[in-house]
Design a protein around this motif. Sequence first.
Motif, short mmCIF file in Angstrom:
data_model
loop_
_atom_site.label_atom_id
_atom_site.label_comp_id
_atom_site.label_asym_id
_atom_site.label_seq_id
_atom_site.Cartn_x
_atom_site.Cartn_y
_atom_site.Cartn_z
N THR A 172 0.80 -1.23 0.00
CA THR A 172 0.00 0.00 0.00
C THR A 172 0.83 1.27 0.00
N PRO A 186 -6.55 -3.65 5.82
CA PRO A 186 -7.53 -4.22 6.74
C PRO A 186 -6.91 -5.00 7.91
N MET A 222 -5.66 -2.60 10.62
CA MET A 222 -6.75 -2.07 11.43
C MET A 222 -7.32 -3.14 12.36
N ALA A 256 -5.50 7.96 5.74
CA ALA A 256 -6.36 7.46 4.65
C ALA A 256 -5.91 6.08 4.17
N ASP A 257 -4.64 5.72 4.41
CA ASP A 257 -4.12 4.41 3.98
C ASP A 257 -4.79 3.26 4.71
N ARG A 258 -5.44 3.55 5.81
CA ARG A 258 -6.06 2.48 6.60
C ARG A 258 -7.10 1.69 5.80
N THR A 259 -7.74 2.35 4.84
CA THR A 259 -8.80 1.68 4.06
C THR A 259 -8.22 0.56 3.19
N SER A 260 -6.91 0.62 2.91
CA SER A 260 -6.27 -0.42 2.11
C SER A 260 -5.45 -1.38 2.97
N LYS A 305 -11.58 -7.44 4.16
CA LYS A 305 -12.14 -6.25 4.82
C LYS A 305 -12.01 -6.36 6.33
#
Length: 499
Positions: A336, A352, A355, A346-350, A425
């Motif tokens: 990523t 999973p 997170m 914003a990189d957190r969405t890619s 996800k």
Amino acid sequence: MFLNVNPTLFNIFCAFLTVWVIKHLFNFINRLQKLPPGPWGLPFVGYLPFIKKDAYIQMTELAEKYGPVFSFKCGQFDVIVINEVKAIEEALKNDHLLARPASTYVPGLKRDPSLIEMSGEPWRQQRRVALTILRNVGLGKSTLEEKIKEEIGYFIDSLKSAHGNEVDFGDEIKTSVSNNISILLFGHRFEYNDPIGSEMRRNMKQVIENVPYFSKFMFMPVMLVFVSLAAHFSSDLRKMTSNQKELEKKVTKEVAKHREKQTTHEIEDYIDGFLQEMDKQKDSNTSFNINTLRRNTSDFYAAGSDTTTHVLNFMMLYLVTHPEYQQKIRDEIKQTIGFERQPDYADRTSMPFTMAFIYESLRMATIVPLNVHRRAAQDTKVMSYSIPKDTIVILNFWAVHRDPNLWNDPHSFKPGRFMSDDGQKVIKSPNLMPFSGGKRVCPGATLALIELFLYLVSIVQNFQVSASERDEIHDEAKYAFLRMVKKPVKLNFHTLKVN
């Protein structure tokens, strides 16, 4: 020689004593009928002498015996402990359970309450103004994220300067994290060797580690009469009160600097915004005064520094204990972000798995296992349980986070529980409650998540984290008001050699 007592006066006295006993017996029976079942205590002090150091574990065990909602007398107060997720969710939505106890957490200090300690309309006003100011000066905005990333840059350089030697991670991370909240509150950071910043962190540590959750001074305010005597004999109490005073003195100096420069209407930080609000309300009898500013700022500084620091301490232990997870996070970084640029939130969405690792760390650590005490402002109910006015209500988040009905193998660290079946996800469970909830949800929750993500990813992006072979790594905790690692987190940070 026997005293001569007037028979009529004696009969009147006996009559009054009988009425008093009957009245209190009636109130006692009436109280027992209203409250959920629970353990018995002693006269006057109730169950207070029997509460153990790890009170959150004890409360969870008592729930197994008396049910998910139970009660006991604790000093001068009735206490209801809620341990079940649905009942906690209902309690968090109940506006009658937003009040705080009137008694103090830190005895021996005559002071105005802070926003955290306030109830009713003063709390609503202070919270509304605080959130407005903090948003205006960057909370939740990219400008603050850039400052956090700059601070993390200094932190990473500090770890690199250790050249792979053992580092006391707890000291290093607290120095860095406290600078992020300092920027919001004071408008500036402290250099790592700044003596004022070091002293503020030391003061904060001494206060937090010496404030017991079931404080005898909070649950038996009558003891405050003897607080000076108690302080003379109790080293913990002396540490707590003296360090709180010292922390507030340093905040007072920051406030004085802000008042000297207050020649424009530009708001750069929380103190600026509060001083401007004071000017607006100077002709009104409100809680917007210097004493409240000092109290709010001290509490915000402690809450914004210590909680994130303790989670990151636990997080490092989980990284070292599970090196396979450290590698999985690094694989996501490679896919990523790469190893050249700093991460963005914003990189957190890619990412999973990263997170999921953070969520599992929050669940396992549960640094706030019991909520900041709440008080019933009037008679109310949760589920089918009656909660009389002025009852202290405790929400046991530890019990929720360790409930085997909610989590498979709850005592094991398994980030995969927050992943979708295909592993693509991250799924945040509603049963995860690290920041409380409802109208008194932690106002710094978003800031904490940004910090946890950016610090974790930056560390794994730059270092292989390990412990010395001679050290046994475990996540044993100690507990006062917060749950924190028991032993210093001493780790090695070996700079990655990336092709």
